[in-house]
Enzyme design. Structure first.
Site, PDB file in Angstrom:
ATOM      1  N   LYS A 176       0.843  -1.199   0.000  1.00  0.00           N
ATOM      2  CA  LYS A 176       0.000   0.000   0.000  1.00  0.00           C
ATOM      3  C   LYS A 176       0.876   1.247   0.000  1.00  0.00           C
ATOM      4  O   LYS A 176       1.389   1.667   1.033  1.00  0.00           O
ATOM      5  CB  LYS A 176      -0.918   0.043   1.220  1.00  0.00           C
ATOM      6  CG  LYS A 176      -2.007   1.097   1.033  1.00  0.00           C
ATOM      7  CD  LYS A 176      -2.593   1.619   2.324  1.00  0.00           C
ATOM      8  CE  LYS A 176      -1.824   2.743   2.941  1.00  0.00           C
ATOM      9  NZ  LYS A 176      -1.640   3.946   2.124  1.00  0.00           N
ATOM     10  N   GLY A 228       6.372   5.230   8.395  1.00  0.00           N
ATOM     11  CA  GLY A 228       5.540   6.433   8.388  1.00  0.00           C
ATOM     12  C   GLY A 228       5.655   7.159   9.703  1.00  0.00           C
ATOM     13  O   GLY A 228       6.662   7.031  10.426  1.00  0.00           O
ATOM     14  N   SER A 229       4.630   7.909  10.039  1.00  0.00           N
ATOM     15  CA  SER A 229       4.689   8.746  11.237  1.00  0.00           C
ATOM     16  C   SER A 229       4.593   7.907  12.509  1.00  0.00           C
ATOM     17  O   SER A 229       4.027   6.812  12.503  1.00  0.00           O
ATOM     18  CB  SER A 229       3.532   9.757  11.204  1.00  0.00           C
ATOM     19  OG  SER A 229       2.307   9.060  11.220  1.00  0.00           O
ATOM     20  N   GLY A 233       2.218   4.778  13.480  1.00  0.00           N
ATOM     21  CA  GLY A 233       2.941   3.579  13.933  1.00  0.00           C
ATOM     22  C   GLY A 233       2.400   3.044  15.245  1.00  0.00           C
ATOM     23  O   GLY A 233       2.309   1.832  15.453  1.00  0.00           O
ATOM     24  N   GLU A 250       9.080   1.603  11.140  1.00  0.00           N
ATOM     25  CA  GLU A 250      10.124   2.624  10.909  1.00  0.00           C
ATOM     26  C   GLU A 250       9.427   3.970  10.991  1.00  0.00           C
ATOM     27  O   GLU A 250       8.621   4.302  10.119  1.00  0.00           O
ATOM     28  CB  GLU A 250      10.739   2.450   9.511  1.00  0.00           C
ATOM     29  CG  GLU A 250      11.565   1.202   9.331  1.00  0.00           C
ATOM     30  CD  GLU A 250      12.908   1.291  10.027  1.00  0.00           C
ATOM     31  OE1 GLU A 250      13.311   2.402  10.429  1.00  0.00           O
ATOM     32  OE2 GLU A 250      13.550   0.244  10.169  1.00  0.00           O
ATOM     33  N   CYS A 284      13.142  11.271   7.285  1.00  0.00           N
ATOM     34  CA  CYS A 284      13.073  10.859   8.692  1.00  0.00           C
ATOM     35  C   CYS A 284      14.416  11.030   9.393  1.00  0.00           C
ATOM     36  O   CYS A 284      14.479  11.266  10.584  1.00  0.00           O
ATOM     37  CB  CYS A 284      12.622   9.408   8.776  1.00  0.00           C
ATOM     38  SG  CYS A 284      13.662   8.298   7.804  1.00  0.00           S
TER      39      CYS A 284
HETATM   40  P1  NAD Z   1       1.815   8.716   7.699  1.00  0.00           P
HETATM   41  O1  NAD Z   1       2.044   7.903   8.905  1.00  0.00           O
HETATM   42  O2  NAD Z   1       0.718   9.704   7.714  1.00  0.00           O
HETATM   43  O3  NAD Z   1       1.517   7.762   6.436  1.00  0.00           O
HETATM   44  C1  NAD Z   1       2.421   6.760   6.028  1.00  0.00           C
HETATM   45  C2  NAD Z   1       1.672   5.674   5.302  1.00  0.00           C
HETATM   46  O4  NAD Z   1       0.825   4.986   6.213  1.00  0.00           O
HETATM   47  C3  NAD Z   1       0.753   6.157   4.196  1.00  0.00           C
HETATM   48  O5  NAD Z   1       0.723   5.177   3.178  1.00  0.00           O
HETATM   49  C4  NAD Z   1      -0.595   6.252   4.897  1.00  0.00           C
HETATM   50  O6  NAD Z   1      -1.684   6.157   3.992  1.00  0.00           O
HETATM   51  C5  NAD Z   1      -0.523   5.042   5.800  1.00  0.00           C
HETATM   52  N1  NAD Z   1      -1.310   5.104   7.038  1.00  0.00           N
HETATM   53  C6  NAD Z   1      -1.466   6.151   7.867  1.00  0.00           C
HETATM   54  N2  NAD Z   1      -2.192   5.791   8.940  1.00  0.00           N
HETATM   55  C7  NAD Z   1      -2.471   4.480   8.798  1.00  0.00           C
HETATM   56  C8  NAD Z   1      -3.181   3.517   9.584  1.00  0.00           C
HETATM   57  N3  NAD Z   1      -3.737   3.862  10.751  1.00  0.00           N
HETATM   58  N4  NAD Z   1      -3.258   2.255   9.126  1.00  0.00           N
HETATM   59  C9  NAD Z   1      -2.670   1.891   7.970  1.00  0.00           C
HETATM   60  N5  NAD Z   1      -2.006   2.754   7.166  1.00  0.00           N
HETATM   61  C10 NAD Z   1      -1.899   4.034   7.588  1.00  0.00           C
HETATM   62  O7  NAD Z   1       3.205   9.382   7.363  1.00  0.00           O
HETATM   63  P2  NAD Z   1       3.556  10.485   6.247  1.00  0.00           P
HETATM   64  O8  NAD Z   1       3.238  11.819   6.765  1.00  0.00           O
HETATM   65  O9  NAD Z   1       2.997  10.071   4.929  1.00  0.00           O
HETATM   66  O10 NAD Z   1       5.159  10.274   6.148  1.00  0.00           O
HETATM   67  C11 NAD Z   1       6.070  10.971   6.885  1.00  0.00           C
HETATM   68  C12 NAD Z   1       6.506  10.206   8.118  1.00  0.00           C
HETATM   69  O11 NAD Z   1       7.192   9.019   7.753  1.00  0.00           O
HETATM   70  C13 NAD Z   1       7.474  11.000   8.955  1.00  0.00           C
HETATM   71  O12 NAD Z   1       7.134  10.879  10.306  1.00  0.00           O
HETATM   72  C14 NAD Z   1       8.810  10.327   8.676  1.00  0.00           C
HETATM   73  O13 NAD Z   1       9.773  10.505   9.679  1.00  0.00           O
HETATM   74  C15 NAD Z   1       8.397   8.912   8.514  1.00  0.00           C
HETATM   75  N6  NAD Z   1       9.437   8.150   7.805  1.00  0.00           N
HETATM   76  C16 NAD Z   1      10.198   7.243   8.510  1.00  0.00           C
HETATM   77  C17 NAD Z   1      11.218   6.541   7.869  1.00  0.00           C
HETATM   78  C18 NAD Z   1      12.078   5.561   8.611  1.00  0.00           C
HETATM   79  O14 NAD Z   1      12.741   4.751   7.966  1.00  0.00           O
HETATM   80  N7  NAD Z   1      12.114   5.573   9.932  1.00  0.00           N
HETATM   81  C19 NAD Z   1      11.447   6.746   6.513  1.00  0.00           C
HETATM   82  C20 NAD Z   1      10.656   7.663   5.833  1.00  0.00           C
HETATM   83  C21 NAD Z   1       9.648   8.364   6.490  1.00  0.00           C
END
Ligand code: NAD
Length: 485
Positions: A176, A228-229, A233, A250, A284
């Site tokens: 996804k 993601g965030s 997470g 992550e 990130c």
């Molecule tokens: P986000 O968490 O809003 O979304 C990330 C992904 O998860 C998207 O595909 C979103 O549709 C999906 N998603 C969101 N909530 C969900 C849920 N409850 N269930 C299932 N899927 C869900 O993050 P964002 O704003 O798109 O991305 C930025 C974040 O990602 C920042 O916090 C950044 O630090 C982090 N990030 C971490 C790493 C790492 O390796 N640690 C790498 C890149 C980005």
């Protein structure tokens, strides 16, 4: 214009269950660059069913790792053959400057695919040993159906970080991608299918949070690999915990670069800067807190401001651009909101703080340096995810380490010093999953990468990244017997 009318599910391009679509607009020009169908719950159900079937009865989990590795190698070659096309596609989706993106967004994913293809012949999937009570074989088997969920900031890179080890392990995957970056995900599906991935092994379901939540909670999914965030997470980790589903996370970061009192700024700042404002600050691992010795504070901030002044901000597709537009209007609002918060908290903008002149069509923010920042301020504690740096003074090495560690996050960090031994000593005291000592390389794909504290659970890359997609089984053997492995 990259227009898709179908979803890649179970190895075929199939009609979606609804008419809903995601439009992709260039963050530089606002122009419509692509459209894909939005996957809904019914599409996810179909994708999970295909993945389940391919896992239970298909050829992929039954092939040898070296056979599976061939597909990864071919996919890496295909991406390398279209470096420019892929790099422009991603820049058009999310605004990464091609100068950075061609290496980090496109070439790096091919390195990841190649690294895991290599593990196909070197990783010990089976080990036979004499245990405490007799001969034992420990075999590592694919964990099953994987839900891979990624954000938009380094989309192909993160897809490669999950799909390469998952596929090498013999798992099947429902991927996804974020709604902002579905185009490179579909392109990757085409590439993997052309490389010989059997039907059902991969499906791509571009979707938002609610449908993502449905995927995470789907009983047909054995393992969730999420990037993601931290907020998302936590929810995903809780849902996986309730179902005892395997899960790796992550998450966000607020990493600190420590400039020790003996630092040579002329050699160190060029190493620091690319990791401070990489990918328009939407990374990130960005080094967004710069820790400077109080008696060299003015010297450090002046030098940093000069580095930032020299950055070329502009069209993501212009090879001379170093900082492009943010992904979307709401991201610019978020970043500008933090710039206001920083000023209200009493920090001073040393450079930037506004929108660059003459770039009215895109979601641009000036690269910004805040000085007089206290580590308790929100701009020093929360992930801004834009080109905004905070310079924080410290008194002595111990204080620098204390401030670096005074964070909810623990993803990355760096130290710059004239003395490498001193740098390693500092590295050992900072509680983050990855660290740089006089280096500008934050991730080595052959080594574990991930977060302490609120930055995540588990480690991607290296053999650890493969282990995330394997279950271990101990087979106790009769005395005197040793199978061929
Ligand atoms: P986000 O968490 O809003 O979304 C990330 C992904 O998860 C998207 O595909 C979103 O549709 C999906 N998603 C969101 N909530 C969900 C849920 N409850 N269930 C299932 N899927 C869900 O993050 P964002 O704003 O798109 O991305 C930025 C974040 O990602 C920042 O916090 C950044 O630090 C982090 N990030 C971490 C790493 C790492 O390796 N640690 C790498 C890149 C980005």
């Amino acid at each position: 214009m990259h227009a898709y009318e179908r979803l890649f599910i179970g190895g075929e391009w199939v009609g979606p269950s609804s008419d809903a679509t995601f439009d992709v607009h260039s963050p530089t020009s606002g122009e419509l660059v692509g459209r894909v169908p939005e996957a809904r719950e019914a599409d996810v159900d179909r994708a999970v069913a295909a993945a389940r079937q391919a896992f239970e009865g298909g050829p992929w989990p039954r092939m040898t790792p070296t056979e599976r590795a061939v597909v990864l190698t071919k996919a890496a070659e295909a991406i390398r053959n279209d470096m420019q096309g892929m790099s422009e596609l991603i820049s058009n989706e999310m605004g990464s400057p091609v100068s950075w993106g061609s290496l980090a967004q496109v070439f790096a994913p091919t390195m990841i695919l190649d690294y895991y293809a290599g593990l196909g012949s070197t990783f010990a999937f089976d080990t036979v040993k004499v245990g405490l009570l007799g001969p034992v074989m420990v075999t590592k088997e694919p964990v099953g159906v994987v839900a891979a969920i990624t954000p938009w900031n380094v989309p192909l890179f993160l897809a490669a970080a999950k799909l390469s080890p998952a596929l090498l392990a013999g798992c099947t995957v429902v991927f996804k991608p974020a709604p902002e970056t579905p185009l490179d995900a579909n392109r990757l599906a085409e590439i993997l299918a052309d490389a010989g991935l059997p039907a059902g092994v991969l499906s791509v379901v571009p979707a938002g949070r609610e449908v993502g939540d449905h995927l995470v909670n789907h009983p047909g999914v054995d393992k969730v690999s999420f990037t993601g965030s931290t907020a998302a997470g936590r929810k995903i980790g809780a849902a996986c915990g309730a179902n005892l589903k395997r899960c790796s996370l992550e998450l966000g970061g607020k990493s600190a670069a420590i400039l020790l009192d003996d630092v040579d700024l002329e050699t160190s700042l060029p190493l620091l800067m690319p990791n401070a404002i990489m990918n328009n600050g939407e990374a990130c691992i960005s080094l967004t807190r710069i820790l400077a010795p109080r008696d060299r504070y003015a010297e450090v901030t002046d030098a940093l401001v000069e580095q930032v002044r020299a950055l070329k901000v502009g069209d993501a597709l212009d090879p001379a651009t170093e900082v492009g537009p943010l992904v979307a209007e709401r991201q610019r609002e978020r970043v500008e909101g933090y710039i206001r918060i920083g000023q209200e908290e009493g920090a001073k903008v040393a450079i930037g703080g506004g929108r660059p002149a003459g770039l009215d069509s895109g979601w641009f923010v000036e690269p910004t340096v805040f000085v007089d920042v206290d580590n308790g301020m929100r701009i020093a504690r929360e992930e801004i995810f834009g080109p905004v740096l905070s310079v924080i003074p410290y008194d002595g090495e111990e204080d620098a380490v204390r401030i670096a560690n005074d964070s909810d996050y623990g993803l990355c960090g760096a130290v710059f010093t004239a003395d490498n031994d001193r740098g390693v000593k500092v590295a050992r005291q900072v509680r983050t999953g990855t660290y740089m000592v006089n280096s500008n390389i934050p991730i080595d794909f052959s080594s574990p990468f991930g977060g302490y504290k609120a930055s995540g659970v588990g480690r991607e890359f290296g053999e650890d990244g493969l282990e995330l997609f394997l279950e271990k089984k101990t087979i106790n053997l009769p005395a005197g017997y040793s199978p061929d492995v």
